[in-house]
Design a protein around this motif. Sequence first.
Motif, short mmCIF file in Angstrom:
data_model
loop_
_atom_site.label_atom_id
_atom_site.label_comp_id
_atom_site.label_asym_id
_atom_site.label_seq_id
_atom_site.Cartn_x
_atom_site.Cartn_y
_atom_site.Cartn_z
N VAL A 21 -59.85 -44.39 11.24
CA VAL A 21 -58.57 -44.03 10.27
C VAL A 21 -59.12 -42.69 9.64
O VAL A 21 -58.33 -41.93 9.49
CB VAL A 21 -58.65 -45.34 9.32
N GLY A 22 -60.58 -42.76 9.12
CA GLY A 22 -60.75 -41.49 8.53
C GLY A 22 -60.88 -40.27 9.37
O GLY A 22 -60.46 -39.14 9.28
N ARG A 23 -61.41 -40.33 10.71
CA ARG A 23 -61.17 -39.34 11.72
C ARG A 23 -59.64 -38.80 11.97
O ARG A 23 -59.53 -37.61 12.07
CB ARG A 23 -61.60 -39.79 13.11
N LYS A 24 -58.77 -39.70 12.22
CA LYS A 24 -57.40 -39.50 12.23
C LYS A 24 -56.89 -38.58 10.96
O LYS A 24 -56.03 -37.68 11.17
CB LYS A 24 -56.61 -40.89 12.42
N ALA A 25 -57.29 -39.15 9.98
CA ALA A 25 -56.82 -38.05 8.43
C ALA A 25 -57.45 -36.82 8.46
O ALA A 25 -56.57 -36.00 8.38
CB ALA A 25 -57.15 -38.99 7.42
N ILE A 26 -58.60 -36.56 8.96
CA ILE A 26 -59.09 -35.55 9.25
C ILE A 26 -58.32 -34.56 10.10
O ILE A 26 -58.28 -33.43 10.14
CB ILE A 26 -60.55 -35.52 9.49
N LYS A 27 -58.18 -35.31 11.30
CA LYS A 27 -57.66 -34.38 12.50
C LYS A 27 -56.25 -34.17 11.99
O LYS A 27 -55.58 -32.97 12.21
CB LYS A 27 -57.34 -35.42 13.79
N GLU A 28 -55.46 -34.91 11.48
CA GLU A 28 -54.14 -34.71 10.91
C GLU A 28 -54.03 -33.59 9.80
O GLU A 28 -53.22 -32.70 9.86
CB GLU A 28 -53.35 -35.86 10.21
N GLN A 29 -55.17 -33.37 9.01
CA GLN A 29 -55.14 -32.29 7.90
C GLN A 29 -55.48 -31.08 8.50
O GLN A 29 -54.80 -30.07 8.31
CB GLN A 29 -56.08 -32.91 7.01
N LEU A 30 -56.35 -30.83 9.48
CA LEU A 30 -56.72 -29.88 10.18
C LEU A 30 -56.09 -29.49 11.51
O LEU A 30 -56.09 -28.19 11.82
CB LEU A 30 -58.38 -29.90 10.46
N GLY A 31 -55.40 -30.39 11.96
CA GLY A 31 -54.65 -29.94 13.26
C GLY A 31 -55.35 -29.32 14.33
O GLY A 31 -56.82 -29.44 14.67
N GLU A 32 -54.97 -28.28 14.82
CA GLU A 32 -55.67 -27.39 16.02
C GLU A 32 -56.72 -26.90 15.42
O GLU A 32 -57.87 -26.43 16.32
CB GLU A 32 -54.88 -26.62 16.78
N ARG A 33 -56.99 -26.61 14.37
CA ARG A 33 -58.19 -25.78 13.68
C ARG A 33 -59.51 -26.76 13.75
O ARG A 33 -60.74 -26.16 13.59
CB ARG A 33 -58.02 -25.50 12.17
#
Length: 198
Positions: A21-33
């Motif tokens: 869940v935490g990794r997904k949130a970070i991925k969504e926030q940063l996107g391709e960056r």
Amino acid sequence: MEAIQFNKETLAAVYGNCNAVGRKAIKEQLGERLSEILPVTDRVKTFNDAVEELGEEHEAVKAYRAVEWYLRNQMSDIKAYLQLRIITAALNEGWEPQFVRGEYRWYGWYDLISKEDYEALSDEEKGRCVGRSSGSAGASGGLVYSYANGASSYSDTNVSSRLAFKSEKLAEYAAKQFIEIYADFCFIPKAPDAKESK
């Protein structure tokens, strides 16, 4: 909302200790960056990291989970293959081979020698493969096949279509980082010594 800034080391630590869940949130926030700031090779260091990277709903993870208990003490090659599917998918970050003309795919490449002989090699020797200068030379293994002919003036390499990487760098990283899993996939484990019957 005020933005919170992390340096790369802190982000790596936070990301590495997050659940899916935490990794997904970070991925969504940063996107391709995310891949620019924290490359996948920094995020996937273990098999469990690869599972976390994909999440439990990924098809490869679900297939592994379905047979994980059954394979725990047997068929190490099948277990390793299922693990390598997960590792490959995680490192490729959504890229899958299309098998079209001009597409490059990369694979780990091993020189099949004993562990003792490998450990005796220098770092330079570990990083290169030298062809023999005879009429022909060949080697085959579970992942790749190589053949050279005419003093290595002609060479041919064939590999399986599965477990392909989108770049040479990722293939080399996976081959080194997950060498024990690749060994389980490629080799039959040594049987324990049988006791002599009287």
